[in-house]
Structures are given as structure tokens and as C-alpha cells.
Design a protein around this motif. Sequence first.
Motif, PDB file in Angstrom:
ATOM      1  N   VAL A 146     -28.716 -40.387  28.230  1.00 22.97           N
ATOM      2  CA  VAL A 146     -28.751 -40.023  26.812  1.00 22.97           C
ATOM      3  C   VAL A 146     -27.534 -39.201  26.410  1.00 22.97           C
ATOM      4  CG1 VAL A 146     -31.263 -40.109  26.688  1.00 22.97           C
ATOM      5  CG2 VAL A 146     -30.135 -37.920  27.192  1.00 22.97           C
ATOM      6  N   GLU A 147     -26.732 -38.794  27.369  1.00 17.33           N
ATOM      7  CA  GLU A 147     -25.550 -37.995  27.059  1.00 17.33           C
ATOM      8  C   GLU A 147     -24.636 -38.752  26.094  1.00 17.33           C
ATOM      9  OE1 GLU A 147     -22.006 -35.471  29.299  1.00 17.33           O
ATOM     10  OE2 GLU A 147     -23.411 -36.694  30.467  1.00 17.33           O
ATOM     11  N   GLY A 148     -24.309 -38.105  24.981  1.00 23.11           N
ATOM     12  CA  GLY A 148     -23.438 -38.709  23.990  1.00 23.11           C
ATOM     13  C   GLY A 148     -24.120 -39.657  23.027  1.00 23.11           C
ATOM     14  N   ARG A 149     -25.383 -39.991  23.269  1.00 18.62           N
ATOM     15  CA  ARG A 149     -26.111 -40.883  22.374  1.00 18.62           C
ATOM     16  C   ARG A 149     -26.510 -40.134  21.098  1.00 18.62           C
ATOM     17  NH1 ARG A 149     -25.313 -46.212  23.493  1.00 18.62           N
ATOM     18  NH2 ARG A 149     -25.326 -46.513  25.745  1.00 18.62           N
ATOM     19  N   LYS A 150     -26.467 -40.843  19.985  1.00 21.44           N
ATOM     20  CA  LYS A 150     -26.861 -40.254  18.713  1.00 21.44           C
ATOM     21  C   LYS A 150     -28.337 -40.578  18.453  1.00 21.44           C
ATOM     22  CE  LYS A 150     -22.328 -40.413  16.426  1.00 21.44           C
ATOM     23  NZ  LYS A 150     -21.529 -40.804  17.602  1.00 21.44           N
ATOM     24  N   VAL A 151     -29.155 -39.538  18.382  1.00 23.42           N
ATOM     25  CA  VAL A 151     -30.593 -39.694  18.161  1.00 23.42           C
ATOM     26  C   VAL A 151     -30.953 -39.023  16.838  1.00 23.42           C
ATOM     27  CG1 VAL A 151     -32.909 -39.278  19.047  1.00 23.42           C
ATOM     28  CG2 VAL A 151     -31.015 -39.681  20.647  1.00 23.42           C
ATOM     29  N   ALA A 163     -40.962 -33.456  17.236  1.00 22.32           N
ATOM     30  CA  ALA A 163     -39.573 -33.230  16.823  1.00 22.32           C
ATOM     31  C   ALA A 163     -38.964 -32.059  17.574  1.00 22.32           C
ATOM     32  CB  ALA A 163     -39.512 -32.980  15.316  1.00 22.32           C
ATOM     33  N   ARG A 164     -39.711 -30.980  17.673  1.00 25.31           N
ATOM     34  CA  ARG A 164     -39.178 -29.779  18.336  1.00 25.31           C
ATOM     35  C   ARG A 164     -38.918 -30.030  19.816  1.00 25.31           C
ATOM     36  NH1 ARG A 164     -38.858 -24.534  17.095  1.00 25.31           N
ATOM     37  NH2 ARG A 164     -39.840 -24.963  15.087  1.00 25.31           N
ATOM     38  N   SER A 165     -39.890 -30.599  20.520  1.00 22.46           N
ATOM     39  CA  SER A 165     -39.708 -30.842  21.957  1.00 22.46           C
ATOM     40  C   SER A 165     -38.549 -31.795  22.215  1.00 22.46           C
ATOM     41  CB  SER A 165     -40.991 -31.416  22.564  1.00 22.46           C
ATOM     42  OG  SER A 165     -41.993 -30.429  22.670  1.00 22.46           O
ATOM     43  N   ASN A 166     -38.473 -32.882  21.452  1.00 19.75           N
ATOM     44  CA  ASN A 166     -37.421 -33.860  21.667  1.00 19.75           C
ATOM     45  C   ASN A 166     -36.047 -33.302  21.346  1.00 19.75           C
ATOM     46  OD1 ASN A 166     -38.205 -36.816  22.446  1.00 19.75           O
ATOM     47  ND2 ASN A 166     -39.885 -36.076  21.195  1.00 19.75           N
ATOM     48  N   ALA A 167     -35.929 -32.587  20.247  1.00 17.18           N
ATOM     49  CA  ALA A 167     -34.631 -32.033  19.872  1.00 17.18           C
ATOM     50  C   ALA A 167     -34.111 -31.084  20.956  1.00 17.18           C
ATOM     51  CB  ALA A 167     -34.739 -31.310  18.536  1.00 17.18           C
ATOM     52  N   LEU A 168     -34.974 -30.213  21.447  1.00 18.11           N
ATOM     53  CA  LEU A 168     -34.569 -29.253  22.477  1.00 18.11           C
ATOM     54  C   LEU A 168     -34.127 -29.955  23.761  1.00 18.11           C
ATOM     55  CD1 LEU A 168     -37.446 -26.642  21.998  1.00 18.11           C
ATOM     56  CD2 LEU A 168     -35.045 -26.321  21.373  1.00 18.11           C
ATOM     57  N   ALA A 169     -34.904 -30.930  24.194  1.00 15.67           N
ATOM     58  CA  ALA A 169     -34.602 -31.630  25.443  1.00 15.67           C
ATOM     59  C   ALA A 169     -33.356 -32.497  25.318  1.00 15.67           C
ATOM     60  CB  ALA A 169     -35.794 -32.486  25.863  1.00 15.67           C
ATOM     61  N   LEU A 170     -33.240 -33.219  24.213  1.00 19.75           N
ATOM     62  CA  LEU A 170     -32.084 -34.097  24.017  1.00 19.75           C
ATOM     63  C   LEU A 170     -30.788 -33.302  23.970  1.00 19.75           C
ATOM     64  CD1 LEU A 170     -33.697 -36.507  21.428  1.00 19.75           C
ATOM     65  CD2 LEU A 170     -32.743 -37.201  23.646  1.00 19.75           C
ATOM     66  N   GLU A 171     -30.818 -32.161  23.307  1.00 16.97           N
ATOM     67  CA  GLU A 171     -29.621 -31.307  23.285  1.00 16.97           C
ATOM     68  C   GLU A 171     -29.256 -30.860  24.687  1.00 16.97           C
ATOM     69  OE1 GLU A 171     -27.963 -27.439  20.847  1.00 16.97           O
ATOM     70  OE2 GLU A 171     -30.082 -27.493  21.395  1.00 16.97           O
ATOM     71  N   LYS A 172     -30.257 -30.464  25.459  1.00 13.79           N
ATOM     72  CA  LYS A 172     -30.020 -30.008  26.826  1.00 13.79           C
ATOM     73  C   LYS A 172     -29.409 -31.108  27.684  1.00 13.79           C
ATOM     74  CE  LYS A 172     -33.112 -27.145  28.277  1.00 13.79           C
ATOM     75  NZ  LYS A 172     -34.344 -26.522  28.823  1.00 13.79           N
ATOM     76  N   LEU A 173     -29.780 -32.347  27.403  1.00  8.87           N
ATOM     77  CA  LEU A 173     -29.285 -33.489  28.172  1.00  8.87           C
ATOM     78  C   LEU A 173     -27.994 -34.074  27.609  1.00  8.87           C
ATOM     79  CD1 LEU A 173     -32.722 -35.222  28.783  1.00  8.87           C
ATOM     80  CD2 LEU A 173     -31.289 -34.155  30.534  1.00  8.87           C
ATOM     81  N   GLY A 174     -27.459 -33.472  26.556  1.00 11.00           N
ATOM     82  CA  GLY A 174     -26.150 -33.877  26.064  1.00 11.00           C
ATOM     83  C   GLY A 174     -26.137 -34.887  24.940  1.00 11.00           C
ATOM     84  N   ALA A 175     -27.286 -35.170  24.337  1.00 13.57           N
ATOM     85  CA  ALA A 175     -27.329 -36.106  23.206  1.00 13.57           C
ATOM     86  C   ALA A 175     -26.887 -35.396  21.924  1.00 13.57           C
ATOM     87  CB  ALA A 175     -28.735 -36.669  23.030  1.00 13.57           C
ATOM     88  N   GLU A 176     -26.475 -36.189  20.937  1.00 17.18           N
ATOM     89  CA  GLU A 176     -26.191 -35.671  19.599  1.00 17.18           C
ATOM     90  C   GLU A 176     -27.455 -35.848  18.762  1.00 17.18           C
ATOM     91  OE1 GLU A 176     -22.609 -37.049  17.716  1.00 17.18           O
ATOM     92  OE2 GLU A 176     -21.669 -37.445  19.660  1.00 17.18           O
ATOM     93  N   VAL A 177     -28.029 -34.740  18.336  1.00 22.77           N
ATOM     94  CA  VAL A 177     -29.307 -34.778  17.630  1.00 22.77           C
ATOM     95  C   VAL A 177     -29.099 -34.556  16.142  1.00 22.77           C
ATOM     96  CG1 VAL A 177     -31.604 -33.734  17.429  1.00 22.77           C
ATOM     97  CG2 VAL A 177     -30.496 -33.900  19.678  1.00 22.77           C
ATOM     98  N   TYR A 178     -29.704 -35.436  15.346  1.00 21.29           N
ATOM     99  CA  TYR A 178     -29.689 -35.316  13.892  1.00 21.29           C
ATOM    100  C   TYR A 178     -31.128 -35.371  13.394  1.00 21.29           C
ATOM    101  CZ  TYR A 178     -24.771 -36.630  14.458  1.00 21.29           C
ATOM    102  OH  TYR A 178     -23.447 -36.681  14.850  1.00 21.29           O
ATOM    103  N   LEU A 179     -31.363 -34.742  12.245  1.00 22.25           N
ATOM    104  CA  LEU A 179     -32.675 -34.756  11.626  1.00 22.25           C
ATOM    105  C   LEU A 179     -32.575 -35.367  10.231  1.00 22.25           C
ATOM    106  CD1 LEU A 179     -33.808 -31.100  12.533  1.00 22.25           C
ATOM    107  CD2 LEU A 179     -34.192 -33.197  13.863  1.00 22.25           C
ATOM    108  N   SER A 180     -33.653 -35.985   9.801  1.00 21.59           N
ATOM    109  CA  SER A 180     -33.715 -36.544   8.458  1.00 21.59           C
ATOM    110  C   SER A 180     -35.115 -36.297   7.918  1.00 21.59           C
ATOM    111  CB  SER A 180     -33.409 -38.048   8.485  1.00 21.59           C
ATOM    112  OG  SER A 180     -33.381 -38.585   7.173  1.00 21.59           O
ATOM    113  N   ALA A 181     -35.202 -35.748   6.717  1.00 21.43           N
ATOM    114  CA  ALA A 181     -36.516 -35.384   6.181  1.00 21.43           C
ATOM    115  C   ALA A 181     -36.508 -35.386   4.667  1.00 21.43           C
ATOM    116  CB  ALA A 181     -36.920 -34.000   6.686  1.00 21.43           C
ATOM    117  N   ALA A 182     -37.667 -35.650   4.094  1.00 26.05           N
ATOM    118  CA  ALA A 182     -37.855 -35.519   2.652  1.00 26.05           C
ATOM    119  C   ALA A 182     -37.811 -34.037   2.280  1.00 26.05           C
ATOM    120  CB  ALA A 182     -39.197 -36.124   2.253  1.00 26.05           C
TER     121      ALA A 182
END
Length: 309
Positions: A146-151, A163-182
Motif C-alpha cells: 500500500v506504500e504510495g497508493r492513494k486511498v 475511517a479512523r482505524s484505516n486512516a491511521l494504519a494506511l498512513e503508518k504503512l506509507g499510503a496517501e490518505v484522502y477523505l471525502s465527506a458531505a
Amino acid sequence: MKHFISMQQLSKETMNQILKEAELIRKSPRTMNKQLFAANLFFEPSTRTKMSFEVAQKKIGLEMLDFHTEASSLVKGESLYDTAKTFEAIGANVLVVRHPSDKWIAEIEKEGYLSIPVINAGSGKEEHPTQCMLDLLTMYQEFGHVEGRKVVIAGDIKHSRVARSNALALEKLGAEVYLSAAPGFEDTSLHYPYIRMDEAVEIADVVMLLRIQHERHIHKAETSDYLTLYGLTMERAAKMQKHAIIMHPAPINRGVEIDSRLVESKQSRIFKQMENGVYVRMAILIHVLKEWGIINENEINERKTLNII
């Protein structure tokens, strides 16, 4: 690792170890040759998490202790801690707990000490670590890393433990995390950038959708125009990259956060996530039981050696 509670407690190495174990189990199932008991203490409704834990427990040879809130001493005023201690006293070797409170583990630790591991199967809107691990496994199977992947995690961020668990873990593993919300669904405690869905579908390797969690809202949210304004429509999906995948922790509100035709589309991995939930939860159960010295490697059937990550 005392209990399996939060993605914040897991190192990158531990996450990868559990993911490897889950993939090994998928390819070569493992069973314990020792009688052990698991208690699933679910204080909130659940289909996928509860059922996949039960299947995982049966597959590795754990016997389950039955529990239903409406038929338990909770209705007489018993605390969560005393319920947990009761199951420990009668022979449970591991507890799996889902609870509407954000801080239920703090309640257990404040009241006293448990000599068996506890696995968080969902805590309020704070964390859902086993869901996160199955999501990671799905991504690793797809991309190898997942390193470098845009999620992009899109939906009711404010009320989502996923959302919270995934964002924290993905950042730790080197992914680029973005959020989208109303508007009104943002979580200002998360420091990741917010983007519109029209941009999200064009840049994402993974579009992870979330449902509107009406049960956590003070007032029921309006959904009549939600799909058109903020969800994954057929038109937006057509702009996704060819290799990109669609994920969702479920339950799915078809026609709200996602067009129903996309749920089982070629790019969807939604039901693959559910399948992976069994393997991940088998791996986590074995991991915590070994960490606590309740079982050792000699009490688990042999497996083939396989390197995947």
C-alpha cells in the motif's frame, strides 16, 4: 501486545506479520489441537463482524460461549467489566467485544485486570481494528503493498470507526490518505486532506465508501440527493483508473453512497473484503492467544511456508 484494541498500538511489522498469517491461513487452513473457549460479547447489532468471528473460531477449533444482551445479567445492572470477569472465571480464553461506547476498554482497565486477551470488534465511533486488517489484506492482495497508493475514504467520516482505524494504519504503512465527506460529516480531529468525490475518483487507487451512520446522528440525515452530490455514481465510477478498486465495510445502503450496479461490478472488492474477514480474524485470534502464552506453535497444525509481503 496486551489486547487487540487499536491500530495505534500496532507497529508496521506486527501488521505485516498478521497479514502474512492471514494469507497463509487462506491458502493452508490451520487448526488448534487444544480445547479453548471464546466469548463473543456483542452489545450492538452485527452481521459481518459477528458471523465472521464465529466462522473463524470454528475453523481454528475454538468453542464459543453463547451471549445475548437481552438474556444476560446486564439487564439486572451488571457492568461490562463484571460480565467480562464472569466469562473469564467460567473458562473463556479470549473475549471478542463490540460496544457502543467509545471508551469501553478504559472501563475494563479502570475496574480491574483480565488475565485473558480482549479483541475489539468495534468501539463506538473510535476504532474497528479487525475491519481495518481485512481491508489491508484486500489491498495487499490487489497491489502487493500500500506504500504510495492513494486511498480515498468517502462518506460519514465523523461517525465512522472504520475511517479512523484505516486512516491511521494506511498512513503508518506509507499510503496517501484522502477523505471525502458531505458538509457536516467531516471529522476535524483527522488531519488528512479533504477532496470532492469528482476529484477522488480520478486520483484514487482505492475508493473506500462508508454508509451514513444514522444510529449515531442526533437527527436523521437527508439522503434523497446524497448519491448525486457525494456518492459513487455510475458516471463517477467511469472516471476511475482501470486498476482502481471499490471497497466498503458494509452494510451497504444501495442507491445512497453507491449506485447499486457498482456493488458487484468488476472493480468492486466488497464481498472479497467479507471473505477476507474470516482469514484475518483467524490470524488475529491465533496471534493474541500465542502472545498471551495460551497456545504455542506446537498446538497448531503445521502449515506451508509462504512469503507474500
